[in-house]
Design a protein around this motif. Sequence first.
Motif, PDB file in Angstrom:
ATOM      1  N   LEU A 239      49.095  85.363 100.350  1.00 51.12           N
ATOM      2  CA  LEU A 239      49.013  83.905 100.362  1.00 51.12           C
ATOM      3  C   LEU A 239      48.798  83.285  98.986  1.00 51.12           C
ATOM      4  CD1 LEU A 239      46.833  83.337 103.566  1.00 51.12           C
ATOM      5  CD2 LEU A 239      49.308  83.532 103.358  1.00 51.12           C
ATOM      6  N   LYS A 240      48.366  84.109  98.016  1.00 57.15           N
ATOM      7  CA  LYS A 240      48.102  83.608  96.657  1.00 57.15           C
ATOM      8  C   LYS A 240      47.050  82.492  96.666  1.00 57.15           C
ATOM      9  CE  LYS A 240      51.447  86.179  94.898  1.00 57.15           C
ATOM     10  NZ  LYS A 240      51.926  86.828  96.137  1.00 57.15           N
ATOM     11  N   GLN A 241      46.023  82.662  97.512  1.00 56.26           N
ATOM     12  CA  GLN A 241      44.936  81.693  97.573  1.00 56.26           C
ATOM     13  C   GLN A 241      43.703  82.375  98.153  1.00 56.26           C
ATOM     14  OE1 GLN A 241      46.614  78.737 100.363  1.00 56.26           O
ATOM     15  NE2 GLN A 241      45.058  79.377 101.810  1.00 56.26           N
ATOM     16  N   ASP A 242      42.606  81.630  98.213  1.00 54.75           N
ATOM     17  CA  ASP A 242      41.354  82.170  98.743  1.00 54.75           C
ATOM     18  C   ASP A 242      41.581  82.689 100.165  1.00 54.75           C
ATOM     19  OD1 ASP A 242      38.787  82.783  99.488  1.00 54.75           O
ATOM     20  OD2 ASP A 242      38.039  80.720  99.460  1.00 54.75           O
ATOM     21  N   TYR A 398      52.191  83.186 107.314  1.00 54.88           N
ATOM     22  CA  TYR A 398      51.784  82.116 106.405  1.00 54.88           C
ATOM     23  C   TYR A 398      52.377  82.289 105.010  1.00 54.88           C
ATOM     24  CZ  TYR A 398      48.297  80.377 109.761  1.00 54.88           C
ATOM     25  OH  TYR A 398      47.662  79.844 110.860  1.00 54.88           O
ATOM     26  N   SER A 399      52.634  83.532 104.602  1.00 53.90           N
ATOM     27  CA  SER A 399      53.249  83.747 103.287  1.00 53.90           C
ATOM     28  C   SER A 399      54.630  83.105 103.241  1.00 53.90           C
ATOM     29  CB  SER A 399      53.355  85.246 102.980  1.00 53.90           C
ATOM     30  OG  SER A 399      54.218  85.906 103.897  1.00 53.90           O
ATOM     31  N   GLY A 400      55.326  83.121 104.386  1.00 53.87           N
ATOM     32  CA  GLY A 400      56.612  82.441 104.463  1.00 53.87           C
ATOM     33  C   GLY A 400      56.454  80.930 104.362  1.00 53.87           C
ATOM     34  N   TRP A 401      55.391  80.404 104.970  1.00 57.30           N
ATOM     35  CA  TRP A 401      55.117  78.970 104.866  1.00 57.30           C
ATOM     36  C   TRP A 401      54.893  78.569 103.410  1.00 57.30           C
ATOM     37  CZ3 TRP A 401      51.508  76.763 109.233  1.00 57.30           C
ATOM     38  CH2 TRP A 401      51.980  77.181 110.487  1.00 57.30           C
ATOM     39  N   VAL A 402      54.091  79.387 102.708  1.00 61.24           N
ATOM     40  CA  VAL A 402      53.782  79.101 101.306  1.00 61.24           C
ATOM     41  C   VAL A 402      55.060  79.109 100.472  1.00 61.24           C
ATOM     42  CG1 VAL A 402      52.595  79.957  99.240  1.00 61.24           C
ATOM     43  CG2 VAL A 402      51.414  79.972 101.457  1.00 61.24           C
ATOM     44  N   ALA A 403      55.918  80.106 100.711  1.00 53.70           N
ATOM     45  CA  ALA A 403      57.167  80.217  99.950  1.00 53.70           C
ATOM     46  C   ALA A 403      58.075  79.011 100.191  1.00 53.70           C
ATOM     47  CB  ALA A 403      57.893  81.512 100.329  1.00 53.70           C
ATOM     48  N   LYS A 406      55.448  74.755 102.730  1.00 52.40           N
ATOM     49  CA  LYS A 406      54.729  74.166 103.857  1.00 52.40           C
ATOM     50  C   LYS A 406      53.228  74.316 103.655  1.00 52.40           C
ATOM     51  CE  LYS A 406      58.334  75.237 107.282  1.00 52.40           C
ATOM     52  NZ  LYS A 406      58.624  75.955 108.552  1.00 52.40           N
ATOM     53  N   HIS A 407      52.471  73.406 104.250  1.00 59.82           N
ATOM     54  CA  HIS A 407      51.017  73.468 104.152  1.00 59.82           C
ATOM     55  C   HIS A 407      50.459  74.350 105.274  1.00 59.82           C
ATOM     56  CE1 HIS A 407      50.698  70.564 100.984  1.00 59.82           C
ATOM     57  NE2 HIS A 407      51.376  69.644 101.672  1.00 59.82           N
ATOM     58  N   LEU A 408      49.464  75.167 104.928  1.00 59.24           N
ATOM     59  CA  LEU A 408      48.764  75.955 105.934  1.00 59.24           C
ATOM     60  C   LEU A 408      47.864  75.024 106.739  1.00 59.24           C
ATOM     61  CD1 LEU A 408      47.654  79.137 103.967  1.00 59.24           C
ATOM     62  CD2 LEU A 408      49.803  78.706 105.151  1.00 59.24           C
ATOM     63  N   PRO A 409      47.408  75.463 107.931  1.00 63.63           N
ATOM     64  CA  PRO A 409      46.435  74.658 108.666  1.00 63.63           C
ATOM     65  C   PRO A 409      45.254  74.270 107.766  1.00 63.63           C
ATOM     66  CG  PRO A 409      47.187  76.469 110.023  1.00 63.63           C
ATOM     67  CD  PRO A 409      47.792  76.677 108.668  1.00 63.63           C
ATOM     68  N   ARG A 410      44.741  73.086 107.949  1.00 63.45           N
ATOM     69  CA  ARG A 410      43.754  72.508 107.041  1.00 63.45           C
ATOM     70  C   ARG A 410      42.551  73.432 106.803  1.00 63.45           C
ATOM     71  NH1 ARG A 410      43.211  67.478 105.234  1.00 63.45           N
ATOM     72  NH2 ARG A 410      44.790  66.753 106.710  1.00 63.45           N
ATOM     73  N   ARG A 411      42.112  74.118 107.850  1.00 65.52           N
ATOM     74  CA  ARG A 411      40.915  74.944 107.722  1.00 65.52           C
ATOM     75  C   ARG A 411      41.091  76.116 106.754  1.00 65.52           C
ATOM     76  NH1 ARG A 411      42.432  76.840 113.130  1.00 65.52           N
ATOM     77  NH2 ARG A 411      40.892  75.470 114.064  1.00 65.52           N
ATOM     78  N   PHE A 412      42.358  76.476 106.431  1.00 67.21           N
ATOM     79  CA  PHE A 412      42.600  77.623 105.562  1.00 67.21           C
ATOM     80  C   PHE A 412      43.028  77.240 104.147  1.00 67.21           C
ATOM     81  CE2 PHE A 412      43.920  79.323 109.884  1.00 67.21           C
ATOM     82  CZ  PHE A 412      42.656  79.831 110.141  1.00 67.21           C
ATOM     83  N   ARG A 413      43.059  75.966 103.846  1.00 69.71           N
ATOM     84  CA  ARG A 413      43.477  75.553 102.500  1.00 69.71           C
ATOM     85  C   ARG A 413      42.333  75.684 101.521  1.00 69.71           C
ATOM     86  NH1 ARG A 413      46.447  69.902 104.191  1.00 69.71           N
ATOM     87  NH2 ARG A 413      47.696  70.789 105.879  1.00 69.71           N
TER      88      ARG A 413
END
Length: 413
Positions: A239-242, A398-403, A406-413
């Motif tokens: 995901l390249k994020q927390d 979700y990695s596909g969403w990031v690519a 697209k935004h992930l569900p708010r709780r995971f940003r």
Amino acid sequence: MFKKILDKYNGIKLNYRIAIAIVLGTLLGIFLPEQRWIGELGVLFVGAMKGIAPILVFVLIVNSLSTGKTSLDRRFGKVFAFYMISTILAAIVAVTASFLFPQNLQLAQSATTSAVLPKGIGEILNNLLVRAVSNPFEAITDANYIGILVWAIIFGIALKLHASDSTKDFLQDVTKSVTAIVHWLINFAPFGILGLIHSSIATNGIGIFKTYGMLVAVLAGAMIFTTFIIAPLVVSFALKQDPYPLVIYCLKQSAVTALFTRSSAANIPVNMDTCEKLKLDREFYSVSIPLGATINMNGAAITIAVMTLAAAHTLGIAVSFPTALILCVVATIGACGASGIAGGSLFLIPMACSFLGISNDIAMQVVAVGFIIGAVQDSLETALNSSTDVMYTAAAEYSGWVAEGKHLPRRFR
């Protein structure tokens, strides 16, 4: 009156109900250990979850492939890679822990089993192929998820090509009905967990920590490290994020029930429900979750490595680090192919021990030790295996969403 009670019960969040059940189960196990009927609540719950899981997996896959617009795509390659890489990394963690904290076992117990133990990787892979093409009805009744996956995919594709619209509508209705049953069962999970906790404490108490406390600590430490360090690293890479918001959410939703049911099969419906809450693609997770329950063996790799190296240390067998790593790779491959064997990872220990020249008689004594500490070892192993099924499924999608931006569900940003 009953409806009011049910409404109040449903008004409490499931996690809170489970927490209350854990406390009550512990107290009842300590003060009323002779009341064995309480433990039957756990037996009924696990039995029901195990019973519905194969049907749920089969109908979800068939329905998704027969009515869906997408086919198996690169997400499956990603999640498969996550399963394999994380399992090997878990094995390395176990080897490192075993070298840092070598354990001695009291090899005085004997162990007997009616299960046919695997003699090598070749036999395991052969068994895997045989299970993949077993009778589809037997695959469902025996909870043979490799067979269920294969036949569900075949049926799904065949129905997509040849079934009428009315047949596909009927499949959707069946899927909705089975899913509703699963939700009902999950809603009453606190009663099952209360029974499981009571039974575990009434039967085992805390005696396992007296004799094998350090061995349990090494196993638990390796599994906890894998859960909170290795799994987040894999998710972060995707995901390249927390990664921790997603990791913690999956642990809350999946690991808690897996910890007490001690059954990946029983936890498949819970994982499916969690994926639905995560807004994942059903066509994807209906295949990746049962696949993970079959080959995502982080906890099993840890158990096999730690127990085998403990046996080697007890017998004074010197094991080099490279040899131990090869041992873990072999054991991990074996675990992926032999997950359907009764006794799970413990019955793969003799195969791993044979790699180091340890006799089968000694190896089966190590298996007996595994059963002694099983209340903790198997619980943590299942919680790790099952919760990471959801984590890596979510990470792959979700990695596909990031690519795609697209935004992930708010709780995971």
